[in-house]
Design a protein around this motif. Structure first.
Motif, PDB file in Angstrom:
ATOM      1  N   ALA A 166       1.091  11.774  -9.706  1.00 46.56           N
ATOM      2  CA  ALA A 166       0.479  13.087  -9.485  1.00 46.56           C
ATOM      3  C   ALA A 166       1.490  14.191  -9.767  1.00 46.56           C
ATOM      4  N   GLU A 167       2.730  14.034  -9.324  1.00 43.75           N
ATOM      5  CA  GLU A 167       3.780  15.031  -9.572  1.00 43.75           C
ATOM      6  C   GLU A 167       4.077  15.120 -11.066  1.00 43.75           C
ATOM      7  N   TYR A 191       1.995  14.426 -13.472  1.00 44.81           N
ATOM      8  CA  TYR A 191       0.857  15.113 -14.091  1.00 44.81           C
ATOM      9  C   TYR A 191       0.904  16.620 -13.830  1.00 44.81           C
ATOM     10  N   ARG A 192       1.315  17.013 -12.619  1.00 44.35           N
ATOM     11  CA  ARG A 192       1.455  18.448 -12.317  1.00 44.35           C
ATOM     12  C   ARG A 192       2.489  19.087 -13.239  1.00 44.35           C
ATOM     13  N   GLN A 193       3.609  18.367 -13.431  1.00 37.56           N
ATOM     14  CA  GLN A 193       4.657  18.894 -14.323  1.00 37.56           C
ATOM     15  C   GLN A 193       4.148  18.983 -15.762  1.00 37.56           C
ATOM     16  N   MET A 194       3.393  17.961 -16.182  1.00 34.91           N
ATOM     17  CA  MET A 194       2.838  17.997 -17.539  1.00 34.91           C
ATOM     18  C   MET A 194       1.839  19.144 -17.684  1.00 34.91           C
ATOM     19  N   ILE A 195       1.038  19.374 -16.642  1.00 31.00           N
ATOM     20  CA  ILE A 195       0.080  20.487 -16.668  1.00 31.00           C
ATOM     21  C   ILE A 195       0.824  21.813 -16.770  1.00 31.00           C
ATOM     22  N   ASP A 196       1.873  21.982 -15.974  1.00 32.75           N
ATOM     23  CA  ASP A 196       2.674  23.216 -16.028  1.00 32.75           C
ATOM     24  C   ASP A 196       3.284  23.403 -17.417  1.00 32.75           C
ATOM     25  N   MET A 197       3.826  22.293 -17.954  1.00 36.13           N
ATOM     26  CA  MET A 197       4.452  22.363 -19.265  1.00 36.13           C
ATOM     27  C   MET A 197       3.414  22.722 -20.336  1.00 36.13           C
ATOM     28  N   ASN A 198       2.235  22.118 -20.253  1.00 34.39           N
ATOM     29  CA  ASN A 198       1.183  22.411 -21.226  1.00 34.39           C
ATOM     30  C   ASN A 198       0.665  23.848 -21.079  1.00 34.39           C
ATOM     31  N   GLN A 199       0.604  24.334 -19.842  1.00 33.79           N
ATOM     32  CA  GLN A 199       0.202  25.732 -19.638  1.00 33.79           C
ATOM     33  C   GLN A 199       1.227  26.678 -20.247  1.00 33.79           C
ATOM     34  N   LYS A 247       0.848  -1.203   0.000  1.00 26.82           N
ATOM     35  CA  LYS A 247       0.000   0.000   0.000  1.00 26.82           C
ATOM     36  C   LYS A 247       0.882   1.252   0.000  1.00 26.82           C
ATOM     37  N   GLN A 248       1.954   1.229   0.779  1.00 25.71           N
ATOM     38  CA  GLN A 248       2.861   2.371   0.817  1.00 25.71           C
ATOM     39  C   GLN A 248       3.513   2.581  -0.555  1.00 25.71           C
ATOM     40  N   GLN A 249       3.847   1.470  -1.222  1.00 25.74           N
ATOM     41  CA  GLN A 249       4.424   1.560  -2.558  1.00 25.74           C
ATOM     42  C   GLN A 249       3.399   2.136  -3.540  1.00 25.74           C
ATOM     43  N   GLN A 250       2.173   1.710  -3.421  1.00 26.23           N
ATOM     44  CA  GLN A 250       1.115   2.243  -4.278  1.00 26.23           C
ATOM     45  C   GLN A 250       0.931   3.746  -4.035  1.00 26.23           C
ATOM     46  N   ILE A 251       1.002   4.169  -2.788  1.00 25.20           N
ATOM     47  CA  ILE A 251       0.874   5.590  -2.443  1.00 25.20           C
ATOM     48  C   ILE A 251       2.013   6.377  -3.077  1.00 25.20           C
ATOM     49  N   GLN A 252       3.235   5.815  -2.956  1.00 26.20           N
ATOM     50  CA  GLN A 252       4.393   6.497  -3.557  1.00 26.20           C
ATOM     51  C   GLN A 252       4.243   6.582  -5.077  1.00 26.20           C
ATOM     52  N   ASP A 253       3.802   5.502  -5.697  1.00 23.13           N
ATOM     53  CA  ASP A 253       3.594   5.499  -7.154  1.00 23.13           C
ATOM     54  C   ASP A 253       2.547   6.537  -7.552  1.00 23.13           C
ATOM     55  N   LEU A 254       1.466   6.591  -6.796  1.00 21.14           N
ATOM     56  CA  LEU A 254       0.409   7.563  -7.096  1.00 21.14           C
ATOM     57  C   LEU A 254       0.920   9.000  -6.898  1.00 21.14           C
TER      58      LEU A 254
END
Length: 188
Positions: free
Chosen positions: A44-45, A47-55, A33-40
């Motif tokens: 998420a990070e 996706y945030r970087q992709m959002i920033d790049m797309n903006q 579960k901890q590994q899944q949390i880290q993967d998620l």
């Protein structure tokens, strides 16, 4: 009392052993579960970087669109300016063509007048002084005839000068017309 205390101690040690056993059995699940949390969190990070790049891309594209719109506006203004120059040059050409036609008609009329003057001058010049005196009834008529011949010669000179000026003007105007035609070709 001793039996109860022993029983409580046994129960306590059984609970501790049970928790330790449960903790050991749940440990791989917790780690998973901890590994899944880290993967998620990594996703998420990402996706945030992709959002920033797309903006940033959207902002850059927006700036490029504005720049291109400005260039389009500038080019449209240039096209309008050139069209106005073409229209103005076309009007100049029409005006010069009209002036050329008028001068050509004037030259034609002056040539006719010149021909008539030369004819009259030639006819009057053929008479000798004696013939002129005999043709005229009085000395004043003779003087009038002499004055007429002199005026005819002056008029011939005037008409020749006028025709020369008109031809010079015509040549100059034709050169201007050719220049305007060249300008118009370049503007297109």
């Amino acid at each position: 009392k001793v039996a109860f205390a022993q029983s409580a101690t046994n129960t306590s040690s059984t609970t501790t052993n049970s928790t330790t056993t449960t903790n050991s059995a749940d440990q791989p699940q917790i780690q998973d579960k901890q590994q899944q949390i880290q993967d998620l969190e990594q996703k998420a990070e990402s996706y945030r970087q992709m959002i920033d790049m797309n903006q940033n891309k959207a902002q850059t594209l927006g700036n490029q669109i504005k720049l291109m719109e400005g260039q389009i506006s500038s080019l449209e203004q240039d096209v309008n300016d050139i069209q106005q120059k073409i229209d103005s040059t076309a009007q100049d050409i029409d005006s010069l063509s009209s002036q050329i036609d008028t001068k050509q008609r004037d030259i034609g009329a002056q040539k006719i007048v010149l021909g008539q003057l030369l004819q009259a001058y030639y006819e009057n010049d053929q008479d000798t002084l004696t013939e002129m005196l005999l043709k005229n009834y009085s000395f004043s008529e003779f003087m009038n005839q002499t004055e007429y011949i002199s005026q005819t010669g002056s008029k011939v000179d005037e008409v020749l000068a006028s025709i020369g000026d008109a031809k010079n003007f015509l040549e100059s105007t034709k050169k201007q017309l050719e220049s305007k035609n060249e300008q118009q070709k370049e503007q297109r």
